[in-house]
Scaffold this active site. Structure first.
Site, PDB file in Angstrom:
ATOM      1  N   ASP A 181      80.545  31.228 -22.603  1.00  0.00           N
ATOM      2  CA  ASP A 181      80.184  29.800 -22.645  1.00  0.00           C
ATOM      3  C   ASP A 181      80.425  29.081 -21.316  1.00  0.00           C
ATOM      4  O   ASP A 181      79.902  27.987 -21.113  1.00  0.00           O
ATOM      5  CB  ASP A 181      80.989  29.080 -23.733  1.00  0.00           C
ATOM      6  CG  ASP A 181      80.605  29.523 -25.136  1.00  0.00           C
ATOM      7  OD1 ASP A 181      79.649  30.303 -25.259  1.00  0.00           O
ATOM      8  OD2 ASP A 181      81.274  29.089 -26.083  1.00  0.00           O
TER       9      ASP A 181
ATOM     10  N   MET B 111      73.971  30.715 -27.587  1.00  0.00           N
ATOM     11  CA  MET B 111      75.353  30.356 -27.880  1.00  0.00           C
ATOM     12  C   MET B 111      75.777  29.177 -27.021  1.00  0.00           C
ATOM     13  O   MET B 111      75.142  28.855 -26.013  1.00  0.00           O
ATOM     14  CB  MET B 111      76.267  31.555 -27.701  1.00  0.00           C
ATOM     15  CG  MET B 111      76.255  32.469 -28.914  1.00  0.00           C
ATOM     16  SD  MET B 111      77.477  33.778 -28.782  1.00  0.00           S
ATOM     17  CE  MET B 111      77.400  34.468 -30.436  1.00  0.00           C
ATOM     18  N   GLY B 112      76.877  28.590 -27.378  1.00  0.00           N
ATOM     19  CA  GLY B 112      77.385  27.408 -26.672  1.00  0.00           C
ATOM     20  C   GLY B 112      77.888  26.428 -27.705  1.00  0.00           C
ATOM     21  O   GLY B 112      77.117  25.673 -28.282  1.00  0.00           O
TER      22      GLY B 112
ATOM     23  N   GLU C  73      73.736  26.347 -29.836  1.00  0.00           N
ATOM     24  CA  GLU C  73      74.127  26.343 -31.262  1.00  0.00           C
ATOM     25  C   GLU C  73      74.936  25.102 -31.656  1.00  0.00           C
ATOM     26  O   GLU C  73      74.938  24.700 -32.811  1.00  0.00           O
ATOM     27  CB  GLU C  73      74.938  27.611 -31.581  1.00  0.00           C
ATOM     28  CG  GLU C  73      76.200  27.686 -30.747  1.00  0.00           C
ATOM     29  CD  GLU C  73      77.019  28.948 -30.943  1.00  0.00           C
ATOM     30  OE1 GLU C  73      76.690  29.780 -31.793  1.00  0.00           O
ATOM     31  OE2 GLU C  73      78.020  29.072 -30.214  1.00  0.00           O
TER      32      GLU C  73
ATOM     33  N   HIS D  11      74.778  37.403 -30.996  1.00  0.00           N
ATOM     34  CA  HIS D  11      75.702  38.303 -30.286  1.00  0.00           C
ATOM     35  C   HIS D  11      75.030  39.210 -29.270  1.00  0.00           C
ATOM     36  O   HIS D  11      75.723  39.872 -28.494  1.00  0.00           O
ATOM     37  CB  HIS D  11      76.510  39.114 -31.298  1.00  0.00           C
ATOM     38  CG  HIS D  11      77.450  38.244 -32.081  1.00  0.00           C
ATOM     39  ND1 HIS D  11      77.071  37.623 -33.229  1.00  0.00           N
ATOM     40  CD2 HIS D  11      78.714  37.863 -31.840  1.00  0.00           C
ATOM     41  CE1 HIS D  11      78.080  36.882 -33.691  1.00  0.00           C
ATOM     42  NE2 HIS D  11      79.087  37.011 -32.862  1.00  0.00           N
ATOM     43  N   VAL D  12      73.685  39.240 -29.270  1.00  0.00           N
ATOM     44  CA  VAL D  12      72.990  40.008 -28.224  1.00  0.00           C
ATOM     45  C   VAL D  12      73.461  39.505 -26.847  1.00  0.00           C
ATOM     46  O   VAL D  12      73.599  40.276 -25.902  1.00  0.00           O
ATOM     47  CB  VAL D  12      71.457  39.810 -28.362  1.00  0.00           C
ATOM     48  CG1 VAL D  12      70.713  40.353 -27.165  1.00  0.00           C
ATOM     49  CG2 VAL D  12      70.964  40.472 -29.624  1.00  0.00           C
ATOM     50  N   GLN D  13      73.755  38.198 -26.786  1.00  0.00           N
ATOM     51  CA  GLN D  13      74.193  37.600 -25.513  1.00  0.00           C
ATOM     52  C   GLN D  13      75.568  38.088 -25.082  1.00  0.00           C
ATOM     53  O   GLN D  13      75.967  37.919 -23.944  1.00  0.00           O
ATOM     54  CB  GLN D  13      74.257  36.072 -25.647  1.00  0.00           C
ATOM     55  CG  GLN D  13      72.925  35.433 -25.864  1.00  0.00           C
ATOM     56  CD  GLN D  13      73.071  34.057 -26.516  1.00  0.00           C
ATOM     57  OE1 GLN D  13      73.020  33.047 -25.845  1.00  0.00           O
ATOM     58  NE2 GLN D  13      73.272  34.015 -27.828  1.00  0.00           N
ATOM     59  N   ARG D  14      76.309  38.644 -26.005  1.00  0.00           N
ATOM     60  CA  ARG D  14      77.676  39.066 -25.673  1.00  0.00           C
ATOM     61  C   ARG D  14      77.810  40.570 -25.493  1.00  0.00           C
ATOM     62  O   ARG D  14      78.862  41.049 -25.062  1.00  0.00           O
ATOM     63  CB  ARG D  14      78.627  38.624 -26.796  1.00  0.00           C
ATOM     64  CG  ARG D  14      78.831  37.139 -26.886  1.00  0.00           C
ATOM     65  CD  ARG D  14      80.280  36.787 -27.085  1.00  0.00           C
ATOM     66  NE  ARG D  14      80.907  37.490 -28.169  1.00  0.00           N
ATOM     67  CZ  ARG D  14      81.352  36.914 -29.291  1.00  0.00           C
ATOM     68  NH1 ARG D  14      81.219  35.622 -29.461  1.00  0.00           N
ATOM     69  NH2 ARG D  14      81.941  37.619 -30.222  1.00  0.00           N
TER      70      ARG D  14
HETATM   71  O1  F6P Z   1      83.269  31.220 -27.547  1.00  0.00           O
HETATM   72  C1  F6P Z   1      82.341  32.185 -27.292  1.00  0.00           C
HETATM   73  C2  F6P Z   1      81.345  32.298 -28.400  1.00  0.00           C
HETATM   74  O2  F6P Z   1      80.432  33.276 -28.029  1.00  0.00           O
HETATM   75  C3  F6P Z   1      80.648  30.980 -28.774  1.00  0.00           C
HETATM   76  O3  F6P Z   1      79.559  30.674 -27.984  1.00  0.00           O
HETATM   77  C4  F6P Z   1      80.268  31.223 -30.210  1.00  0.00           C
HETATM   78  O4  F6P Z   1      80.182  30.040 -30.937  1.00  0.00           O
HETATM   79  C5  F6P Z   1      81.377  32.056 -30.709  1.00  0.00           C
HETATM   80  O5  F6P Z   1      81.947  32.719 -29.622  1.00  0.00           O
HETATM   81  C6  F6P Z   1      80.921  33.043 -31.748  1.00  0.00           C
HETATM   82  O6  F6P Z   1      82.008  33.687 -32.238  1.00  0.00           O
HETATM   83  P1  F6P Z   1      82.008  34.930 -33.243  1.00  0.00           P
HETATM   84  O7  F6P Z   1      81.886  36.129 -32.412  1.00  0.00           O
HETATM   85  O8  F6P Z   1      83.322  34.853 -33.901  1.00  0.00           O
HETATM   86  O9  F6P Z   1      80.859  34.754 -34.143  1.00  0.00           O
END
Ligand code: F6P
Length: 342
Positions: free
Chosen positions: A128, A170-171, A222, A272-275
């Protein structure tokens, strides 16, 4: 000297690069030993450890996720949490802790360090990019690249069908991912949590885009909220830091746009693709430098500090400075992007 390392909160690309840099420099230059704590603050709370040495960090630089695991466990909310953390650090003969995390994980490190005398150093992570006191957190660049690629792809299919495509990124509290990917991807509207949006205005942008025979792409964070109304939530479940689970605004927005403009509107939620996946070169570079400087702070016994990026320099700032206020999008940056809306 034995140093404990943990990764907490939502994971992000680059965590393994930090762990690797900490261990490589700590072992090679200072002769330290390491203990990995599993799943964020759950590790020190429950005494859940994993061996951490040079062989353990071999080959992990390009790997997404975290070899230590992560969680949103809050030891400050657990029964006798601080006492249990301290007992486990003593049990495993851990002299110092490096906590790699965002607002929540580092908030715990701040309290443990400032109020309970636990020697902690922090490393800022979050896709974020909303941590104060650092220009950038690692993970953000990768997330922006993923979202930008998605927007590029969505443009072509939106054009074929002349549809509105809404992209939810996300955000939670900050619209950095939406703003950067929206600008990079040429979105026709960018909606961020910092500025409540006017649905009539969004529909006007959508219609003006169709008038010049292009299909509009709307990027929405989001946590973005309409002027009249509240945050759109999937459910009301809270995690142990009191956060609700987000996502849903994209779907809601597409329905409203379709209802008001009569144009077909669909939503893509990147979630979660972004992560996930491999970190960008920038994130590997930043994460590696953060790791190198964090272990240097441990060597200097500079407790209660977080490493931070200022320009191209890595500096140390009080952990408290990073966790008391969020870094949100400056309204001037948002206004600047407005020239591309509609
Ligand atoms: O804080 C990082 C983040 O990726 C946010 O953008 C998002 O709201 C949250 O984590 C999602 O969390 P989780 O992985 O628990 O769904």
């Amino acid at each position: 000297m034995r140093v404990g390392v943990l990764t907490g909160g939502g994971d992000c690309p680059g965590l393994n690069a930090v762990i690797r840099a900490i261990v490589r420099k700590g072992v090679q230059e200072y002769g330290y030993e390491f203990t990995g704590f599993r799943d964020g603050w759950h590790g020190p709370l429950e005494g859940d450890t994993v061996p951490l040495d040079i062989p353990a960090v071999r080959g992990i630089l390009p790997r997404g996720g975290t070899i230590l695991g992560s969680s949103r466990t809050n030891p400050l909310k657990a029964e006798n949490g601080v006492r249990r953390v301290k007992e486990n650090l003593a049990k495993y003969e851990v002299d110092a802790l490096v906590a790699i995390g965002g607002e929540d994980t580092l908030g715990v490190a701040t309290a443990l360090s400032d109020e309970y005398g636990v020697p902690c150093v922090g490393v800022p992570k979050t896709i974020d990019n909303d941590l104060a006191a650092t220009d950038y957190t690692f993970g953000f660049d990768t997330a922006v690249n993923i979202a930008t690629e998605a927007i590029d792809r969505l443009h072509t299919t939106a054009e074929s069908h002349m549809r509105v495509l809404v992209v939810e990124v996300m955000g939670r509290h900050a619209g950095w991912i939406a703003l950067h990917s929206g600008l990079a991807g040429g979105a026709n509207a960018i909606l961020i949590p910092e500025q409540r949006f006017d649905l009539d205005q969004v529909c006007a942008w959508v219609e003006s885009r169709f008038k010049i025979r292009y299909a509009p792409i709307v990027v929405v964070a989001e946590g973005a909220m309409p002027k009249d109304g509240d945050m759109v939530l999937k459910d009301q479940t809270l995690d142990s830091f009191g956060h609700v689970r987000l996502s849903g605004v994209g779907e809601w927005l597409a329905k409203e746009i379709e209802r008001r403009t009569g144009k077909e509107a669909r939503t893509t939620v990147l979630g979660h693709v972004q992560r996930g996946g491999t970190p960008s070169a920038f994130d590997r570079w930043l994460a590696t430098r953060f790791g190198l400087h964090a272990i240097e702070a441990v060597r200097d016994q500079d407790w209660g500090k977080m490493v931070a990026l200022r320009g191209t320099e890595i500096v140390r700032v009080p952990l408290r400075d990073a966790t008391t206020q969020l870094k949100t999008v400056d309204p001037r940056l948002y206004t600047e992007a407005g020239v591309f809306f509609g």
